[in-house]
Design a protein around this motif. Sequence first.
Motif, PDB file in Angstrom:
ATOM      1  N   SER A   1       6.306  -1.672   1.589  1.00 25.98           N
ATOM      2  CA  SER A   1       7.703  -1.570   1.140  1.00 25.98           C
ATOM      3  C   SER A   1       8.268  -0.146   1.212  1.00 25.98           C
ATOM      4  N   ASP A   2       7.447   0.867   0.926  1.00 30.56           N
ATOM      5  CA  ASP A   2       7.956   2.237   0.746  1.00 30.56           C
ATOM      6  C   ASP A   2       9.140   2.210  -0.231  1.00 30.56           C
ATOM      7  N   ALA A   3       8.997   1.376  -1.283  1.00 30.26           N
ATOM      8  CA  ALA A   3      10.083   1.211  -2.258  1.00 30.26           C
ATOM      9  C   ALA A   3      10.320   2.496  -3.036  1.00 30.26           C
ATOM     10  N   HIS A   4      11.603   2.740  -3.345  1.00 32.03           N
ATOM     11  CA  HIS A   4      11.979   3.918  -4.141  1.00 32.03           C
ATOM     12  C   HIS A   4      12.776   3.531  -5.389  1.00 32.03           C
ATOM     13  N   ASN A   5      13.330   2.311  -5.402  1.00 29.36           N
ATOM     14  CA  ASN A   5      14.216   1.912  -6.507  1.00 29.36           C
ATOM     15  C   ASN A   5      14.364   0.379  -6.530  1.00 29.36           C
TER      16      ASN A   5
ATOM     17  N   CYS B   1      -1.281   8.469  -2.246  1.00 34.20           N
ATOM     18  CA  CYS B   1      -0.332   9.553  -2.000  1.00 34.20           C
ATOM     19  C   CYS B   1       0.371   9.348  -0.668  1.00 34.20           C
ATOM     20  N   ASP B   2       1.638   9.745  -0.631  1.00 34.99           N
ATOM     21  CA  ASP B   2       2.385   9.777   0.627  1.00 34.99           C
ATOM     22  C   ASP B   2       2.180  11.200   1.151  1.00 34.99           C
ATOM     23  N   PHE B   3       1.141  11.367   1.950  1.00 28.93           N
ATOM     24  CA  PHE B   3       0.622  12.688   2.313  1.00 28.93           C
ATOM     25  C   PHE B   3       1.391  13.308   3.476  1.00 28.93           C
TER      26      PHE B   3
ATOM     27  N   PRO C   1       3.042   8.572  -4.636  1.00 31.22           N
ATOM     28  CA  PRO C   1       4.045   9.643  -4.723  1.00 31.22           C
ATOM     29  C   PRO C   1       3.886  10.638  -3.570  1.00 31.22           C
ATOM     30  N   HIS C   2       4.988  11.310  -3.246  1.00 31.05           N
ATOM     31  CA  HIS C   2       4.946  12.318  -2.178  1.00 31.05           C
ATOM     32  C   HIS C   2       4.045  13.503  -2.561  1.00 31.05           C
ATOM     33  N   ALA C   3       3.424  14.096  -1.541  1.00 29.27           N
ATOM     34  CA  ALA C   3       2.814  15.428  -1.684  1.00 29.27           C
ATOM     35  C   ALA C   3       3.436  16.243  -0.569  1.00 29.27           C
TER      36      ALA C   3
ATOM     37  N   ILE D   1       0.809  -1.231   0.000  1.00 29.83           N
ATOM     38  CA  ILE D   1       0.000   0.000   0.000  1.00 29.83           C
ATOM     39  C   ILE D   1       0.840   1.278   0.000  1.00 29.83           C
ATOM     40  N   HIS D   2       2.158   1.144  -0.082  1.00 24.73           N
ATOM     41  CA  HIS D   2       3.015   2.344  -0.007  1.00 24.73           C
ATOM     42  C   HIS D   2       4.288   2.126  -0.815  1.00 24.73           C
ATOM     43  N   CYS D   3       4.386   2.769  -1.979  1.00 31.69           N
ATOM     44  CA  CYS D   3       5.638   2.702  -2.740  1.00 31.69           C
ATOM     45  C   CYS D   3       5.715   3.844  -3.741  1.00 31.69           C
ATOM     46  N   HIS D   4       6.916   4.092  -4.192  1.00 33.83           N
ATOM     47  CA  HIS D   4       7.178   5.215  -5.101  1.00 33.83           C
ATOM     48  C   HIS D   4       7.631   4.667  -6.453  1.00 33.83           C
ATOM     49  N   ILE D   5       6.724   3.940  -7.076  1.00 29.62           N
ATOM     50  CA  ILE D   5       7.046   3.225  -8.320  1.00 29.62           C
ATOM     51  C   ILE D   5       6.827   4.096  -9.559  1.00 29.62           C
TER      52      ILE D   5
HETATM   53 FE   LIG Z   1       7.041   6.911   1.205  1.00 31.09          FE
END
Ligand SMILES: [Fe+2]
Length: 260
Positions: free
Chosen positions: A190-194, A75-77, A41-43, A4-8
């Motif tokens: 995961s909060d994956a970024h890469n 969104c990562d609010f 994605p971040h806000a 439920i949380h990643c920056h793909i």
């Molecule tokens: Fe995040």
Amino acid sequence: MIDIHCHILPGLDDGAESMEMACAMAEMAIADGITHVIATPHASQEYAFIPKLVRARRDELQARFEGRLALATGCDFHLSFENLQSIRLDPTRYTLHQKSYLLVEFADYAIPPSLDQALHELQLAGLQPIITHPERNPLIRAKSERLFRWLRQGCYVQVTAQSLLGRFGKSAQMKAEEWLDVGAVHFLASDAHNITSRPLQLKETFDQVAGSRGEETARFLLEENPRAVFEGKPLPWVPELDESTEETLPARRRKRFWIF
Ligand SMILES: [Fe+2]
């Protein structure tokens, strides 16, 4: 598993840098046994959140993985004054899969008392805040009671899967373990970024939690509760919070941490 949380999504924040990297992250997720992903994605002051653009990137990525990986957006609010004003006007603009759950991120260096009221206002607007990775925040780590208050208020907690593997340091790992023990954690994500330091993988954590706390608990944290968020339904698993703080935990329980 469901993340439920990643920056793909590429080119929107400090996550995937390109569509190629986004595809590599998606392949990594599929190989790891992940079936659904909410791209968040971040806000924040650094990164503008533009739903139309987020949706377009999601559609482009989804088209390449149709039938293999389900992609939704959220969104990562960042809990700032500006964001709070914006969400008042359009509550589902930032929510996970445009349902009722909202990832909420705090700053690392200051948690003003007005945050309690801000969370309450989000709830009054019909949203269900999910506090993201408090175990990585030194201010919250130092005062579990603060987190427990938000839980009693009806908020939920998401811990980063890699924290339990020690990838964010010993303090974050121990706090994540402790909060799992007292029923203060509802999701692992995961909060994956890469594809290197912050990968889109959950299986190793699933296996670790299944080994230490049983497979059912691992499934609730990584499948069933995340699925409810994806679908906008009530959580099937909300453990009762043991309100003893670290300082007041019985000696027996404290000793258990030393054994770990
Ligand atoms: Fe995040």
